[in-house]
Design an enzyme around this catalytic site. Sequence first.
Site, PDB file in Angstrom:
ATOM      1  N   THR A 125      -7.614 -15.552 -37.457  1.00  0.00           N
ATOM      2  CA  THR A 125      -7.277 -14.081 -37.561  1.00  0.00           C
ATOM      3  C   THR A 125      -7.938 -13.454 -38.740  1.00  0.00           C
ATOM      4  O   THR A 125      -8.154 -11.969 -38.763  1.00  0.00           O
ATOM      5  CB  THR A 125      -5.876 -13.775 -37.383  1.00  0.00           C
ATOM      6  OG1 THR A 125      -5.036 -14.449 -38.348  1.00  0.00           O
ATOM      7  CG2 THR A 125      -5.353 -14.258 -35.778  1.00  0.00           C
ATOM      8  N   HIS A 137       0.021 -22.722 -31.214  1.00  0.00           N
ATOM      9  CA  HIS A 137      -1.152 -22.067 -32.004  1.00  0.00           C
ATOM     10  C   HIS A 137      -1.815 -23.061 -32.693  1.00  0.00           C
ATOM     11  O   HIS A 137      -2.927 -22.973 -33.507  1.00  0.00           O
ATOM     12  CB  HIS A 137      -0.213 -21.549 -33.307  1.00  0.00           C
ATOM     13  CG  HIS A 137       0.306 -20.226 -32.802  1.00  0.00           C
ATOM     14  ND1 HIS A 137      -0.021 -19.007 -33.022  1.00  0.00           N
ATOM     15  CD2 HIS A 137       1.850 -19.972 -32.243  1.00  0.00           C
ATOM     16  CE1 HIS A 137       0.953 -18.084 -32.707  1.00  0.00           C
ATOM     17  NE2 HIS A 137       1.907 -18.853 -32.234  1.00  0.00           N
ATOM     18  N   LYS A 180      -8.572 -18.217 -47.231  1.00  0.00           N
ATOM     19  CA  LYS A 180      -7.465 -18.742 -45.974  1.00  0.00           C
ATOM     20  C   LYS A 180      -6.953 -20.099 -46.676  1.00  0.00           C
ATOM     21  O   LYS A 180      -7.400 -20.559 -47.930  1.00  0.00           O
ATOM     22  CB  LYS A 180      -8.489 -19.203 -44.716  1.00  0.00           C
ATOM     23  CG  LYS A 180      -9.620 -20.042 -44.940  1.00  0.00           C
ATOM     24  CD  LYS A 180     -10.278 -20.014 -43.780  1.00  0.00           C
ATOM     25  CE  LYS A 180     -11.274 -18.973 -43.371  1.00  0.00           C
ATOM     26  NZ  LYS A 180     -11.443 -18.674 -42.030  1.00  0.00           N
ATOM     27  N   ARG A 181      -5.901 -20.440 -46.054  1.00  0.00           N
ATOM     28  CA  ARG A 181      -5.036 -21.858 -46.521  1.00  0.00           C
ATOM     29  C   ARG A 181      -6.556 -22.923 -46.868  1.00  0.00           C
ATOM     30  O   ARG A 181      -7.301 -22.881 -45.916  1.00  0.00           O
ATOM     31  CB  ARG A 181      -4.149 -22.317 -45.585  1.00  0.00           C
ATOM     32  CG  ARG A 181      -2.894 -21.593 -45.593  1.00  0.00           C
ATOM     33  CD  ARG A 181      -2.196 -21.390 -46.738  1.00  0.00           C
ATOM     34  NE  ARG A 181      -1.554 -22.852 -47.042  1.00  0.00           N
ATOM     35  CZ  ARG A 181      -0.193 -22.982 -46.856  1.00  0.00           C
ATOM     36  NH1 ARG A 181       0.547 -22.085 -46.748  1.00  0.00           N
ATOM     37  NH2 ARG A 181       0.351 -24.360 -46.974  1.00  0.00           N
ATOM     38  N   LYS A 239     -10.851 -26.670 -42.502  1.00  0.00           N
ATOM     39  CA  LYS A 239     -11.595 -25.198 -42.582  1.00  0.00           C
ATOM     40  C   LYS A 239     -12.867 -25.539 -43.583  1.00  0.00           C
ATOM     41  O   LYS A 239     -13.441 -24.409 -43.577  1.00  0.00           O
ATOM     42  CB  LYS A 239     -10.516 -24.234 -43.232  1.00  0.00           C
ATOM     43  CG  LYS A 239      -9.199 -24.051 -42.273  1.00  0.00           C
ATOM     44  CD  LYS A 239      -8.299 -23.036 -43.035  1.00  0.00           C
ATOM     45  CE  LYS A 239      -6.970 -23.003 -42.131  1.00  0.00           C
ATOM     46  NZ  LYS A 239      -7.005 -21.906 -41.209  1.00  0.00           N
ATOM     47  N   LYS A 279     -10.234  -9.554 -39.246  1.00  0.00           N
ATOM     48  CA  LYS A 279      -9.880  -8.466 -40.176  1.00  0.00           C
ATOM     49  C   LYS A 279     -11.403  -8.155 -40.913  1.00  0.00           C
ATOM     50  O   LYS A 279     -11.498  -6.883 -40.999  1.00  0.00           O
ATOM     51  CB  LYS A 279      -8.860  -8.838 -41.397  1.00  0.00           C
ATOM     52  CG  LYS A 279      -7.604  -9.156 -40.707  1.00  0.00           C
ATOM     53  CD  LYS A 279      -6.672 -10.021 -41.771  1.00  0.00           C
ATOM     54  CE  LYS A 279      -5.612 -10.567 -40.785  1.00  0.00           C
ATOM     55  NZ  LYS A 279      -4.797 -11.781 -41.324  1.00  0.00           N
TER      56      LYS A 279
END
Length: 829
Positions: free
Chosen positions: A676, A373, A565-566, A571, A680
């Site tokens: 992901t 992943h 998100k984390r 990110k 959504k």
Amino acid sequence: ESGERKAKVEKMFGFMDAFLKNDSFSLQKDILDHVEYTVARSRFIFDDFEAYQGLSYSVRDRLIERWHDTHRYFKKKDPKRLYFLSLEFLMGRSLSNSVINLGIRDQYADALNQLGFEFEVVAEQEGDAALGNGGLARLCACQMDSLATLDYPAWGYGLRYQYGLFRQIILDGFQLEEPDYWLNFGNPWEIERVHVSYPVKFYGTVEEEGIQGQTIKVWIPGETVEAVAYDNPIPGYGTRNAINLRLWAAKPSDQYDMESYNTGDYINAIMDRQKAETISNVLYPDDRSYQGKELRLKQHYFFVSASLQDIIRRFRDDHNNFDEFPEKVALQINDTHPSLAIAEVMRVLVDEEHLDWSRAWDITSRVFSFTTHTVHVEALEKIPVDLLGNLLPRHLQIIYEINYKFMEELKSMIGQDYDRLSRMSIVEEGAVKSIRMANLSIVCCQIVNGVSKVHLDLLKERVFKDFYELWPQKFQYKTNGVTQRRWVVVSNPNLSSLISKWLGTESWIRNVDLLAGLRQHVSDPDLQREWKMVKKVNKARLAEYIETLSGIKVSLDAMFDVQIKRIHEYKRQLLNILGIIHRYDCIKNMETSDRRKVVPRVCIIGGKAAPGYDIAKKIIKLCHVVAEKINNDADIGDLLKLVFIPDYNVSVAELVIPGSDLSQHLSTAGHEASGTGSMKFLMNGCLLLATADGAIVEIMEEVGADNMFLFGAKVNEVPALREKGASLKAPLQFLRVVRMVRDGYFGFKDYFKSLCDTLEDGKDFYLLGYDFASYLEAQAAADRTFVDPEKWIHMSILSTAGSGKFSSDKTIEEYAKHTWGIEPCKCPF
Ligand code: 73E
């Protein structure tokens, strides 16, 4: 005797109907019975939480019925089964999802209503099951839902942590962590199986014994812990199938060293035994880098050993020849965390079943498949040899043996290329000699899957290049997906009804390809109007939540712009915050007449930082100080608001996603294996502002780049940009906003220094400076589109219409066909 037995069975059937009834009266009676007899509250006075408990136990009864039928049927048919091994499952709440999948949500809502309760309020009483960190763990939960829905004969295996992912508390803008003791109020969704338990052994020595003229290795373990099963039924949608997620908890073992009891130190002996339970106590809250900790390794083996004993026991019930094992069993390892399973299967086959090595290896290499992943080399697990040798001495020997044979084979193929041999070796020499679990997994598995197209390319070109060149056929990818049941039907019921109405069917809930049918109505003003209404209602719900949390009133006319998100440097939540500072600065410096042209925004950020991740924690604090300044600036009013949503989890996502207009996915290209969250948002008709990274590249292919706001360096440009280092000058706007933070415009000057240092020319590893200008352009494009509501809605409908490919149903079908070789096995009644 058989006549007697038959009479007995008939009598028992007489006591019960074939299945529990689902009419409103029966449901009410069931709920009340459970309130009275299971929860032990009076059926005449109980509150919302007790109603939730009574309701959940009543749902659980229905789940158990299906679970039994499904497993009896699987046993009868004996198909090839998939065992999905993962150290993390992020299930969130179960109630709404279960009643929707069982097809009895409305009946329950009715029943509750007649008892004076409201379904939504009761459902809110449930806490989140957060036995995972983030995307990887939520992916498993989505995949379990798809496996059940598509009738696959599958089992999930995981750990039942006492403490799930920590709760994030924000105090003065700083993140604090609180333990999540999620089992405090009981858990109606699990079934404790006191009789399903296995001894798991650790430590000790390996001795050689002679048997029939051969020497064999015998592991004499030093410590035994008991693993007890907790079953969590997972119902499919539109089917009677319900599969099982079996989670293990550690208990002291009966086989424990009894010596100490006889020494008279009774109290200490008990305390020692109690320590066994700590193995499954706590989920590691870090998803960044691997640290070789003994407790973590113990968790991994505890989980692997218990699961394999269970799997092998089930296989043995109907088979006695291990050559059939690969025809009946597929073992999926979710990232390398469960990869000790490879050594464990070899140990069982060689040491306990006395198969010769090559036959055992042939079997083992045909049952396992592995999904990776990450693209981050520092996240790859490396277990120090000393640690492994002490905890699992026999497994270390087995891994050495696997490696020895692999190295011999490799030499015969590539010759004496020592650099390459040492890069590919399972054993890493160096200051700390270690076992590379990814290499072990690649060597053993016939298929190695990535999670997106881009991810596979990066595995081939960078992370596992040597292996790809050796075995190109092993490397595949299956694009990640999310379940439309939870992410649309459960969390966005209004949109769900609207979609069904316009498609003229609810079948898209099982057959996601049908979503594309929305395209033909995209220009219909009625659909557009209704689409807009649904968004507005969801925004109102989110606005209410924001006000309760923070006291901030936000305007429903503003664009709700979300990044949840984390928190990770890659990110780039920091890019978002710097963009917000820039926006603030621009508004402040504008003529009043120009302000009318500004598109009002509510910027929403949420996410947890790993407890030891200093820079990520500073990003959270920065978000808070910037929010403080902006939100209290009367001069700005509704033009800009910034809200940090604390304790982001699955339930928060279910509320936030349907209420968002725009969502941001800002990873530096080449860093997000898939992502992901974007899927959504896409399903819920939110527009994406994103870099061309991970799954976004495939989303572009499905919805079209002109229906998204894309920006930033591309995956293949990033390495060369990094090479340029300090000569890569950041634009002036960027320097200006960083300077504002550095100079203490928002306070905490010293505290933010190290954060600002990461952005200096030449040190800006994640290329925030380089991407800033194109980021602002993409933001401006989003603004321009938002003031054209018809255009926006058009793009929004096309986003949902193009999201079918990103359903986990698709992913699971691909895995079933091309990796696991399993077929549906649908329970017939
Ligand atoms: O890109 C995501 C991906 O969408 C990736 O970062 C994440 O997995 C998601 C699902 O495929 C992920 N999590 C971890 N590694 N990759 C991880 C690592 C260690 C512990 C827990 C999670």
